[in-house]
Design a protein around this motif. Structure first.
Motif, PDB file in Angstrom:
ATOM      1  N   ARG A  14      26.868  51.527  39.212  1.00 25.72           N
ATOM      2  CA  ARG A  14      26.666  50.863  37.925  1.00 25.72           C
ATOM      3  C   ARG A  14      25.646  51.606  37.073  1.00 25.72           C
ATOM      4  NH1 ARG A  14      26.072  46.191  41.361  1.00 25.72           N
ATOM      5  NH2 ARG A  14      28.071  45.107  41.624  1.00 25.72           N
ATOM      6  N   PHE A  15      24.590  52.096  37.717  1.00 29.37           N
ATOM      7  CA  PHE A  15      23.566  52.800  36.949  1.00 29.37           C
ATOM      8  C   PHE A  15      24.093  54.138  36.427  1.00 29.37           C
ATOM      9  CE2 PHE A  15      19.660  55.407  36.596  1.00 29.37           C
ATOM     10  CZ  PHE A  15      19.004  54.628  35.671  1.00 29.37           C
ATOM     11  N   LEU A  16      24.920  54.823  37.207  1.00 25.02           N
ATOM     12  CA  LEU A  16      25.519  56.069  36.722  1.00 25.02           C
ATOM     13  C   LEU A  16      26.444  55.800  35.540  1.00 25.02           C
ATOM     14  CD1 LEU A  16      26.327  57.910  40.072  1.00 25.02           C
ATOM     15  CD2 LEU A  16      24.545  58.479  38.423  1.00 25.02           C
ATOM     16  N   PHE A  17      27.190  54.712  35.588  1.00 25.05           N
ATOM     17  CA  PHE A  17      28.026  54.347  34.448  1.00 25.05           C
ATOM     18  C   PHE A  17      27.168  54.014  33.229  1.00 25.05           C
ATOM     19  CE2 PHE A  17      30.149  50.909  32.037  1.00 25.05           C
ATOM     20  CZ  PHE A  17      31.245  51.623  31.585  1.00 25.05           C
ATOM     21  N   TYR A  18      26.014  53.384  33.476  1.00 22.79           N
ATOM     22  CA  TYR A  18      25.091  53.068  32.378  1.00 22.79           C
ATOM     23  C   TYR A  18      24.536  54.340  31.743  1.00 22.79           C
ATOM     24  CZ  TYR A  18      20.911  51.165  30.145  1.00 22.79           C
ATOM     25  OH  TYR A  18      19.929  50.843  29.252  1.00 22.79           O
ATOM     26  N   LEU A  19      24.260  55.358  32.568  1.00 25.21           N
ATOM     27  CA  LEU A  19      23.754  56.623  32.017  1.00 25.21           C
ATOM     28  C   LEU A  19      24.838  57.384  31.263  1.00 25.21           C
ATOM     29  CD1 LEU A  19      21.540  57.933  34.963  1.00 25.21           C
ATOM     30  CD2 LEU A  19      20.789  56.824  32.852  1.00 25.21           C
ATOM     31  N   LYS A  20      26.072  57.316  31.753  1.00 22.27           N
ATOM     32  CA  LYS A  20      27.154  58.032  31.069  1.00 22.27           C
ATOM     33  C   LYS A  20      27.405  57.489  29.674  1.00 22.27           C
ATOM     34  CE  LYS A  20      29.646  59.443  35.240  1.00 22.27           C
ATOM     35  NZ  LYS A  20      30.901  59.301  36.035  1.00 22.27           N
ATOM     36  N   LYS A  21      27.132  56.208  29.470  1.00 20.10           N
ATOM     37  CA  LYS A  21      27.334  55.647  28.136  1.00 20.10           C
ATOM     38  C   LYS A  21      26.313  56.154  27.127  1.00 20.10           C
ATOM     39  CE  LYS A  21      27.234  51.320  29.335  1.00 20.10           C
ATOM     40  NZ  LYS A  21      27.315  49.839  29.194  1.00 20.10           N
ATOM     41  N   LYS A  22      25.246  56.756  27.607  1.00 21.03           N
ATOM     42  CA  LYS A  22      24.217  57.269  26.704  1.00 21.03           C
ATOM     43  C   LYS A  22      24.545  58.662  26.163  1.00 21.03           C
ATOM     44  CE  LYS A  22      20.461  54.717  28.904  1.00 21.03           C
ATOM     45  NZ  LYS A  22      20.213  53.855  27.722  1.00 21.03           N
ATOM     46  N   VAL A  23      25.591  59.283  26.671  1.00 20.20           N
ATOM     47  CA  VAL A  23      25.937  60.645  26.252  1.00 20.20           C
ATOM     48  C   VAL A  23      26.491  60.601  24.835  1.00 20.20           C
ATOM     49  CG1 VAL A  23      27.369  62.643  26.731  1.00 20.20           C
ATOM     50  CG2 VAL A  23      26.358  61.343  28.621  1.00 20.20           C
ATOM     51  N   GLN A  24      25.823  61.315  23.926  1.00 15.97           N
ATOM     52  CA  GLN A  24      26.281  61.451  22.553  1.00 15.97           C
ATOM     53  C   GLN A  24      26.714  62.875  22.237  1.00 15.97           C
ATOM     54  OE1 GLN A  24      26.673  58.869  20.568  1.00 15.97           O
ATOM     55  NE2 GLN A  24      25.781  57.430  22.043  1.00 15.97           N
ATOM     56  N   ASN A  25      26.072  63.830  22.879  1.00 16.12           N
ATOM     57  CA  ASN A  25      26.389  65.250  22.666  1.00 16.12           C
ATOM     58  C   ASN A  25      27.008  65.789  23.942  1.00 16.12           C
ATOM     59  OD1 ASN A  25      26.578  67.885  21.922  1.00 16.12           O
ATOM     60  ND2 ASN A  25      24.378  68.246  21.713  1.00 16.12           N
ATOM     61  N   LYS A  26      28.333  65.961  23.949  1.00 19.72           N
ATOM     62  CA  LYS A  26      29.026  66.408  25.148  1.00 19.72           C
ATOM     63  C   LYS A  26      28.748  67.864  25.474  1.00 19.72           C
ATOM     64  CE  LYS A  26      32.767  63.043  24.843  1.00 19.72           C
ATOM     65  NZ  LYS A  26      34.243  62.847  24.802  1.00 19.72           N
ATOM     66  N   ALA A  27      28.199  68.624  24.529  1.00 21.63           N
ATOM     67  CA  ALA A  27      27.835  70.009  24.814  1.00 21.63           C
ATOM     68  C   ALA A  27      26.582  70.091  25.670  1.00 21.63           C
ATOM     69  CB  ALA A  27      27.646  70.785  23.515  1.00 21.63           C
ATOM     70  N   SER A  28      25.735  69.059  25.611  1.00 23.76           N
ATOM     71  CA  SER A  28      24.499  69.006  26.412  1.00 23.76           C
ATOM     72  C   SER A  28      24.407  67.617  27.031  1.00 23.76           C
ATOM     73  CB  SER A  28      23.267  69.318  25.554  1.00 23.76           C
ATOM     74  OG  SER A  28      23.375  70.587  24.939  1.00 23.76           O
TER      75      SER A  28
ATOM     76  N   GLY B 104      20.796  66.818  28.761  1.00 18.11           N
ATOM     77  CA  GLY B 104      19.741  66.612  27.767  1.00 18.11           C
ATOM     78  C   GLY B 104      19.947  65.343  26.968  1.00 18.11           C
ATOM     79  N   SER B 105      21.194  64.982  26.692  1.00 17.91           N
ATOM     80  CA  SER B 105      21.465  63.758  25.954  1.00 17.91           C
ATOM     81  C   SER B 105      21.074  62.529  26.766  1.00 17.91           C
ATOM     82  CB  SER B 105      22.955  63.698  25.589  1.00 17.91           C
ATOM     83  OG  SER B 105      23.230  62.552  24.827  1.00 17.91           O
ATOM     84  N   ILE B 106      21.340  62.553  28.067  1.00 22.93           N
ATOM     85  CA  ILE B 106      20.955  61.423  28.915  1.00 22.93           C
ATOM     86  C   ILE B 106      19.444  61.310  29.011  1.00 22.93           C
ATOM     87  CG2 ILE B 106      21.024  60.558  31.287  1.00 22.93           C
ATOM     88  CD1 ILE B 106      23.820  61.668  31.561  1.00 22.93           C
ATOM     89  N   VAL B 107      18.751  62.444  29.167  1.00 20.36           N
ATOM     90  CA  VAL B 107      17.294  62.423  29.298  1.00 20.36           C
ATOM     91  C   VAL B 107      16.651  61.898  28.018  1.00 20.36           C
ATOM     92  CG1 VAL B 107      15.264  63.882  29.538  1.00 20.36           C
ATOM     93  CG2 VAL B 107      17.223  64.243  31.027  1.00 20.36           C
ATOM     94  N   GLU B 108      17.121  62.358  26.881  1.00 19.71           N
ATOM     95  CA  GLU B 108      16.527  61.915  25.613  1.00 19.71           C
ATOM     96  C   GLU B 108      16.728  60.418  25.399  1.00 19.71           C
ATOM     97  OE1 GLU B 108      16.856  62.924  20.811  1.00 19.71           O
ATOM     98  OE2 GLU B 108      18.142  63.945  22.277  1.00 19.71           O
ATOM     99  N   ALA B 109      17.931  59.917  25.666  1.00 16.38           N
ATOM    100  CA  ALA B 109      18.184  58.496  25.486  1.00 16.38           C
ATOM    101  C   ALA B 109      17.385  57.650  26.477  1.00 16.38           C
ATOM    102  CB  ALA B 109      19.678  58.218  25.638  1.00 16.38           C
TER     103      ALA B 109
END
Length: 519
Positions: free
Chosen positions: A218-232, A235-240
């Motif tokens: 569930r937590f991995l799915f929660y982190l995947k929803k934070k991805v806005q920039n698929k090129a990075s 970094g997108s997960i860390v920033e969010a």
């Protein structure tokens, strides 16, 4: 498969753990001496294999080579699948918050389930399998599937006791040995062997909710929803995640009345505790009605008398209570009551039977726990017909009562003596003049505590005709049996005529072939 007695099937090439579980039974168990119910002619005399330490297991895992998984196979269908099967799950309704809408995941056209969550699979395995196969399989087979279902229900309970875990550790060995009498060797792969060790792991590591994989998924799915920039992606997960940590830290300094994630109201919020404010305890029960403007009506004389007596019998008054408060409840409620469509109490959502008739969830079932368990009293089950608010003299002196329709506890409710499975006849009603209960007494499901019962060996599975349907067995007299064994003269003459016709056809075909060769 060292020390497990597993083998590879000769024709299928599949690893099978069939007959690998009798070695875990006690040395004097009767299943160990049965030669014709497991592997043919084999008597199990070996003790269970020793348990490996954590260091030994870690070294063996590190020494494993890299394995590439994945095989492709065409679509395989079973003749008659989906035609003769009972897709009753399409009309299944469960209480709110108990599971997702399983009926929506059923595809009758494809005969498959789509979009089931992990929790839904647990509900199917632990709760619905005994109901699904109750009237389909023979009783002995159904008992073993129910034992397996209840094992997973008990081992995943929130509260586990060491004594109960030891009972589960013995029960699962007995259950799998019984399943080996039912299913073929190809059914028993490594996944069907692992339940043998689950009870021991629970005794060593504690409840499984803190060790299984679902929170991490569930937590991995929660982190995947934070991805806005698929090129990075990283970094997108860390920033969010950093922004969320900062906002959560700042929210600790907000005023209590500001709604944030930390003080989010639960799904079935009952309003919290109510201050006494000089009232007796029966007027301070927590709960919250829902729905539109309540309907007001006047109670009949029978309803008024039953409701008032029930409130008096369930009222508790302290010795230091003043006479004025006792006088308020003794005068009785007003005859005009407010009727609601539903009510939140004890963390559950209840609604009346008429209001929930066309809804996707079923919250009109009520379970009332008996005050004492003996031969004269047990649990009670009913349908909620109406939610009434009674108004007594004094400010805030209101009581919520559930008007219910009770099922007959003697003829309409049956409890399985071994596994505790409860069957309720939907048309059996209890003739009672006491339809009311306090809203605080209403429950929807039992507490999540493991209470297993010890499983004993049985000989019901030793019947060779167990899986035959007795409805297709017809008794024959001696004449009919002789007619089947020895064909009549007419049948012999018909067979001789058929043979002569076949010979004539073969001769005609040969003549045609000769004519074609001459040409």
């Amino acid at each position: 498969m060292e020390g497990s007695k597993a083998f590879v099937l000769q024709h299928g090439g599949k690893a099978s753990f069939f007959d690998c579980h009798r070695q875990f039974l006690p040395l004097n168990h009767p299943y160990r001496r049965q030669k014709d119910k497991f592997k043919k002619g084999v008597i199990e005399r070996s003790p269970p294999p020793p348990r490996l330490s954590g260091d030994v297991i870690q070294n063996r895992v590190n020494s494993l080579p890299d394995i590439v998984f994945g095989t492709t196979s065409g679509k395989q269908t079973i003749p008659g699948f989906g035609v003769h099967h009972n897709w009753w799950l399409k009309d299944l309704r469960l209480p709110d918050g108990y599971a997702s809408n399983i009926a929506r995941a059923v595809s009758v056209e494809d005969c498959k389930f789509f979009g089931l969550k992990s929790h839904d699979c647990h509900i199917l395995m632990q709760r619905l399998i005994p109901i699904a196969f109750r009237d389909i399989l023979p009783k002995a087979v159904w008992d073993e599937l129910t034992e397996l279902s209840h094992f997973f229900r008990d081992i995943t309970a929130i509260i586990l006791f060491v004594d109960n875990i030891e009972i589960l550790e013995k029960n699962i060995i007995e259950t799998i040995c019984k399943l080996e009498k039912i299913f073929p060797p190809g059914f028993f792969d490594s996944m069907d062997h692992l339940p043998i060790h689950i009870a021991y792991e629970a005794k060593v590591g504690g409840p499984v909710q803190y060790r299984w994989m679902y929170p991490f998924e569930r937590f991995l799915f929660y982190l995947k929803k934070k991805v806005q920039n698929k090129a990075s992606v990283e970094g997108s997960i860390v920033e969010a995640y950093i922004i969320e940590e900062i906002s959560t830290f700042c929210s600790h300094h907000f005023e209590p009345q500001i709604p944030i994630r930390l003080n989010k109201v639960p799904r079935n919020d009952d309003g919290g505790n109510i201050e006494p404010m000089g009232r007796i305890s029966i007027f301070t029960h927590s709960g919250r009605p829902f729905g539109r403007i309540p309907h007001r009506r006047i109670m009949s004389n029978e309803e008024y008398s039953a409701a008032h007596i029930y409130v008096l019998l369930n009222s508790y008054v302290e010795k230091n209570e003043v006479e004025e408060r006792i006088y308020q409840i003794a005068q009785g409620p007003g005859r005009t009551v407010q009727s609601y469509k539903g009510y939140f109490v004890n963390g559950f959502k209840f609604h009346t039977h008429d209001y929930g008739r066309d809804r996707k969830t079923l919250n009109s079932g009520v379970w009332v726990k008996g005050s004492c368990y003996n031969e004269y009293e047990s649990d009670y089950y009913n349908l909620l017909n109406e939610v009434l608010q009674l108004e007594y003299f004094g400010v805030g002196n209101n009581i919520i009562l559930f008007k219910c329709e009770w099922f007959d506890t003697n003829k309409g409710i049956r409890v399985h003596p071994q596994n505790g499975h409860i069957e309720i006849h939907p048309k059996s009603r209890l003739a009672s003049n006491d339809p009311f209960i306090l809203a605080l007494q209403a429950q929807q499901q039992e507490d999540d505590i493991s209470r297993p019962l010890e499983i004993l060996p049985t000989t019901e599975l030793d019947d060779p005709c167990l899986l035959f349907d007795s409805n297709h067995i017809v008794e024959l007299d001696e004449n009919e049996l002789q007619h089947l064994v020895q064909p009549s003269r007419e049948d012999e003459e018909e067979e001789e005529e058929d043979e002569e016709e076949d010979e004539d056809e073969d001769e005609n075909e040969n003549n045609k072939d000769d004519d074609s060769d001459d040409d």
